[in-house]
Each structure stands twice: as structure tokens, then as C-alpha cells.
Scaffold this active site. Sequence first.
Site, mmCIF file in Angstrom:
data_model
loop_
_atom_site.group_PDB
_atom_site.id
_atom_site.type_symbol
_atom_site.label_atom_id
_atom_site.label_comp_id
_atom_site.label_asym_id
_atom_site.label_seq_id
_atom_site.Cartn_x
_atom_site.Cartn_y
_atom_site.Cartn_z
ATOM 1 N N TYR A 89 48.690 90.283 56.469
ATOM 2 C CA TYR A 89 48.979 88.956 55.916
ATOM 3 C C TYR A 89 47.686 88.333 55.377
ATOM 4 O O TYR A 89 47.631 87.873 54.230
ATOM 5 C CB TYR A 89 49.602 88.066 56.996
ATOM 6 N N TRP B 166 48.432 76.914 61.246
ATOM 7 C CA TRP B 166 49.405 76.546 62.292
ATOM 8 C C TRP B 166 50.420 75.512 61.795
ATOM 9 O O TRP B 166 50.628 74.462 62.402
ATOM 10 C CB TRP B 166 48.684 75.974 63.513
ATOM 11 N N LYS C 164 46.723 87.511 51.475
ATOM 12 C CA LYS C 164 46.474 86.109 51.116
ATOM 13 C C LYS C 164 45.082 85.955 50.495
ATOM 14 O O LYS C 164 44.906 85.195 49.539
ATOM 15 C CB LYS C 164 46.619 85.193 52.338
ATOM 16 N N GLN D 223 58.766 75.204 54.841
ATOM 17 C CA GLN D 223 58.380 73.961 55.523
ATOM 18 C C GLN D 223 57.677 72.982 54.573
ATOM 19 O O GLN D 223 58.055 71.818 54.474
ATOM 20 C CB GLN D 223 57.472 74.284 56.710
ATOM 21 N N ASP E 228 62.505 84.232 41.205
ATOM 22 C CA ASP E 228 62.197 85.383 42.055
ATOM 23 C C ASP E 228 60.763 85.845 41.781
ATOM 24 O O ASP E 228 60.487 86.486 40.776
ATOM 25 C CB ASP E 228 63.201 86.508 41.781
ATOM 26 N N THR F 109 45.574 80.237 53.678
ATOM 27 C CA THR F 109 45.662 80.267 55.138
ATOM 28 C C THR F 109 44.324 80.482 55.834
ATOM 29 O O THR F 109 43.395 81.058 55.249
ATOM 30 C CB THR F 109 46.620 81.410 55.554
ATOM 31 N N ASP F 110 44.243 80.053 57.087
ATOM 32 C CA ASP F 110 43.071 80.318 57.935
ATOM 33 C C ASP F 110 42.970 81.809 58.280
ATOM 34 O O ASP F 110 41.927 82.267 58.762
ATOM 35 C CB ASP F 110 43.153 79.504 59.231
#
Length: 286
Positions: A127, A152, A131, A12, A38, A103-104
Site C-alpha cells: 500500500y 488513521w 501510494k 470516508q 472507473d 498517506t503516512d
Amino acid sequence: MNRILVTGAKGQLGSELQVLSKDYSQFEWIFTDREELDLCDLDHLTSEIARINPQIIINCAAHTAVDRAETEIELSDILNHKAIAVMAKWSHANGCKLIHVSTDYVFDGTAETALTENAATNPINIYGVTKLAGENACLQENPNSIIIRTSWVYSSFGANFVKTMSKLMQERDTLNVVNDQIGSPTYAADLAQAIMDILTHEQWQAGIYHFSNEGEISWYEFALAIKELGNFDCEISGIPASNYPTPAKRPQFSLLDKSKIKNTFGVVVPDYKESLRKCMKLLRSE
């Protein structure tokens, strides 16, 4: 001309950066996904990055399938942690600027006020654990890097909550959506712009930053906004997360405080509904 290497180019954020790159022709852009670079091939990753020889790396690649990560632990650790260490080490040795997206989910969700960059981390799923390990490796191997935590994420590209809900609201009469997990969505196009604001700012200020759109909402309220803007005729009910068990636990509260990124780089953070409106307009025109 500074060469920018973007990893995870088909995701995204990577896709939004490709759209935005047309406005930043002062850079030479190299977009890579798994086929071109990769990240799982740790033995050859250093030489592959050296071959591209970027002056800037924007790492958008990650193993983001949160529930699958609970069983795909090794893959998560390679993509979210070990590959970051390699990138950070190479960038530090070669004077290359590194922006790494996190990430949160590095938080446990027990906070009651918006989380600053200094808030204690305590991930509650694989996850988040991988992270956070990636963040730590990034800062250890390259103290001059920038880490941006976000939450999100949605876009007109890829699979995400906005596209899934829009589809389901056209197919079903009723939907149940979790109403006791609080945060704020991030339109990937806004995050891409924030990254470019940082890169074109007169001063590089290393460290961790938070970015998501403005607003404090639940997934249920997010769904209601999608229903309203999409003019969908579907009844939506809020349910507790305990009614919708998933393999990976999610933080109950992960609203991010954006003061630091605004004050340091002058980044403008749009309201979530304003950005959602833009994205849904794009989806309708496809």
C-alpha cells in the site's frame, strides 16, 4: 463557476466533502465513485475526465485495504499510482488544479519526532509503495499539484477504527489493542474542511502537506478515548504489534508535523479528542 470533480465519493473523505459541499455553493460539484468514473479503466480515463471537464480535481480514491494490497498488487498499483499519473497529466495540460490525498504509510515508522514533508520516505508495505509511486507520478506529471498526506482516517461514514471499536466494546467484556504504534487520528470532516480552506485561499501553493488531528497517541490510547466518550463498559488491554501479526507491516511511528499546512493556508487543526467527540455524537444520533 468552477467545477470540482471528487473521485472516491463514497469513501470516508468523499462522503464528508459531500456534506461540506452544501456550504460551498460557489462551486459546481461532481461526485464520482467507481460506477461513474472507473479509475481502473486507464484506456478511457483521460476521455472520461475530459468529458466532465473540471477546473479542480480532488482525488480521494485509493485502494486502502492495506492487508489485501499485499496480494492485490496490480489493483493497488493501478488505483494508487497509474490512475494518479493520468489525472495529473490531464490536469497539467488543461490548467486544472489537482489535490491528491496520500498517506503516512509512505514512511517506514523509524522516526522519533513528528515527520515533516521533507522527511525521507521508505514504505514497508505494498500500500505504501504504491501510494508513494502515486505521489511521485503526481509531482512529475503536474508540478503544480497539491498532495496531502494523512493518517488513521475515521468518520461517521464507512468502515473505520472508531466504528469497529464502538461496536466491539458493546459486544465484548475485554479487548486487546496495539499500544506500540504511535501517530494521530484524522477525522475526515476536518480533512475535508482543510481541503476547502486550501481551495478558497487567495494563493495556490503547490507541494506536499501533512494533515492529521493534534495529539500523539497509540491505537490503545485511541481506543481508551473511544471507551471514555462512548461510556462503554469494556476492559481494554494494550498489546505489542508483534502479538497481532497482519499480512502488511505497519509503521511504528508516523506522527505528522502539521506546521506547513497551518502556516501556508491558515488551516486550523483541531485536537483529536475534540473531533472524536463530534464524530461519536453523530454516530449516537444515527
